[in-house]
Design an enzyme around this catalytic site. Structure first.
Site, PDB file in Angstrom:
ATOM      1  N   ARG A  18      18.777  -1.510  32.438  1.00 49.76           N
ATOM      2  CA  ARG A  18      20.141  -2.037  32.359  1.00 49.76           C
ATOM      3  C   ARG A  18      21.154  -0.909  32.121  1.00 49.76           C
ATOM      4  NH1 ARG A  18      21.684  -6.911  28.222  1.00 49.76           N
ATOM      5  NH2 ARG A  18      23.015  -8.039  29.663  1.00 49.76           N
TER       6      ARG A  18
ATOM      7  N   LYS B 296       5.975 -17.894  20.968  1.00 49.56           N
ATOM      8  CA  LYS B 296       5.591 -19.308  20.899  1.00 49.56           C
ATOM      9  C   LYS B 296       5.311 -19.682  19.442  1.00 49.56           C
ATOM     10  CE  LYS B 296       3.151 -21.660  24.659  1.00 49.56           C
ATOM     11  NZ  LYS B 296       4.357 -22.084  25.254  1.00 49.56           N
TER      12      LYS B 296
ATOM     13  N   LYS C 209      -0.636 -26.383  23.332  1.00 51.88           N
ATOM     14  CA  LYS C 209      -1.227 -25.813  24.544  1.00 51.88           C
ATOM     15  C   LYS C 209      -2.752 -25.745  24.447  1.00 51.88           C
ATOM     16  CE  LYS C 209       0.228 -22.935  28.204  1.00 51.88           C
ATOM     17  NZ  LYS C 209       1.303 -22.141  28.741  1.00 51.88           N
TER      18      LYS C 209
ATOM     19  N   LYS D 284       8.954 -25.961  41.885  1.00 50.76           N
ATOM     20  CA  LYS D 284       8.162 -27.098  41.417  1.00 50.76           C
ATOM     21  C   LYS D 284       8.800 -28.393  41.950  1.00 50.76           C
ATOM     22  CE  LYS D 284       6.447 -27.158  37.263  1.00 50.76           C
ATOM     23  NZ  LYS D 284       6.202 -26.992  35.814  1.00 50.76           N
TER      24      LYS D 284
ATOM     25  N   HIS E  56       7.924 -15.728  37.847  1.00 53.79           N
ATOM     26  CA  HIS E  56       7.162 -15.442  36.627  1.00 53.79           C
ATOM     27  C   HIS E  56       6.085 -14.388  36.869  1.00 53.79           C
ATOM     28  CE1 HIS E  56       7.797 -19.765  34.833  1.00 53.79           C
ATOM     29  NE2 HIS E  56       8.920 -19.197  35.194  1.00 53.79           N
TER      30      HIS E  56
ATOM     31  N   GLU F 188       4.681 -12.904  29.064  1.00 52.46           N
ATOM     32  CA  GLU F 188       5.177 -13.615  30.242  1.00 52.46           C
ATOM     33  C   GLU F 188       6.627 -13.187  30.494  1.00 52.46           C
ATOM     34  OE1 GLU F 188       4.944 -18.078  31.783  1.00 52.46           O
ATOM     35  OE2 GLU F 188       6.610 -17.770  30.414  1.00 52.46           O
TER      36      GLU F 188
END
Ligand code: 0O2
Length: 250
Positions: free
Chosen positions: A63, A82, A90, A149, A157, A176
């Protein structure tokens, strides 16, 4: 003379009286187990936080470098670890064994970094610059831009492994990376809120409207990309705009 008061009385209670009473009912060995689990979880999650830091540094370098010679393709960057609750959901969804080793093996999006760009072409450019870096190992790519989707979700991703240098050695941490446009991001954040509000059971009329909104976001991305390419072409040929000034790069 003012009365002396113990500082403890001024402290905000961390737990309610009811919760404290419940805690006192738990036998010491169970409490010990809970404390040990909390410490193990903190140790388990720490490398993921460092993995995020490494990726954020890489994106920040790109950047700053972009800012030197052209307008920045990166609008904003965010990251998340997470939560324990989300990891647990999950584990259940994937039928994964509830051990740290099994979670490490099968849940690869505990660390997440999201990069939002203005234009679709910039999404692919930034993605390529990042995933081609030699110290990263790309484990998986999912291109939900070329193959959205069914609900309309679009995003690019990758699961990458980044080396993290700890005191006892190097660990390869999966992170991710999600890269998408402002329009895709706006849609995804609204859809996420609606999905959670209805606990996954979104009424059919809202699903239809969300799909229409995704189509509108797609049309906006196409129009903005066209404008972007036109302005770039004009800048490259050094042509002037209608006000007589040199066309600016966007
Ligand atoms: P959150 O809230 O980000 O933690 P896999 O791990 O490959 O077996 P998974 O996780 O379904 O299966 O992979 P996928 O499809 O690549 O999704 C990963 C993440 O992309 C999700 O993480 C979301 O952040 C985002 N995502 C995927 N599909 C959708 C969607 O339909 N709508 C929105 N808003 N986001 C989506 P989490 O863990 O589901 O959620």
């Amino acid at each position: 003379m003012s009365e002396e008061t113990s500082p403890v009385e001024y402290r905000e209670p961390i737990l309610s009286e009811q919760a404290l009473a419940a805690l006192q009912q738990i036998d010491p060995s169970t409490l010990g187990e809970m404390r040990a689990f909390r410490e193990s979880f903190a140790r388990f999650i720490m490398p993921y936080k460092f993995g995020i830091d490494e990726i954020i540094t890489k994106v920040s370098i790109l950047r700053e470098e972009f800012a030197l010679h052209e307008n920045n393709p990166i609008e904003h960057i965010s990251s998340r670890l997470k939560s324990a609750e989300s990891i647990e959901q999950k584990i259940v969804r994937k039928g994964c064994e509830p051990s740290f080793d099994a979670i490490r093996e099968s849940i690869t999006d505990i660390a997440g970094v999201r990069i939002v760009c203005g234009f679709v072409s910039d999404v692919y450019r930034v993605f390529e610059m990042l995933t081609s870096q030699q110290d990263l190992r790309v484990l998986k790519i999912k291109d939900y831009i070329s193959d959205p989707k069914p609900n309309g979700y679009k995003s690019l991703h990758a699961i990458v492994e980044v080396p993290v240098f700890l005191s006892e050695g190097t660990v390869a941490v999966p992170v991710e990376i999600q890269v998408r446009t402002v329009a895709m991001d706006f849609w995804a954040s609204l859809e996420h809120k609606i999905y959670y509000k209805y606990d996954g059971d979104v009424p059919a009329n809202l699903l239809r409207d969300l799909k229409n909104a995704a189509d509108t976001a797609h049309d906006l991305d196409v129009t903005m990309e066209n404008l972007h390419q036109q302005v770039r072409a004009q800048s490259a040929s050094g042509s002037t705009d209608s006000t007589g000034g040199l066309a600016i790069a966007i």
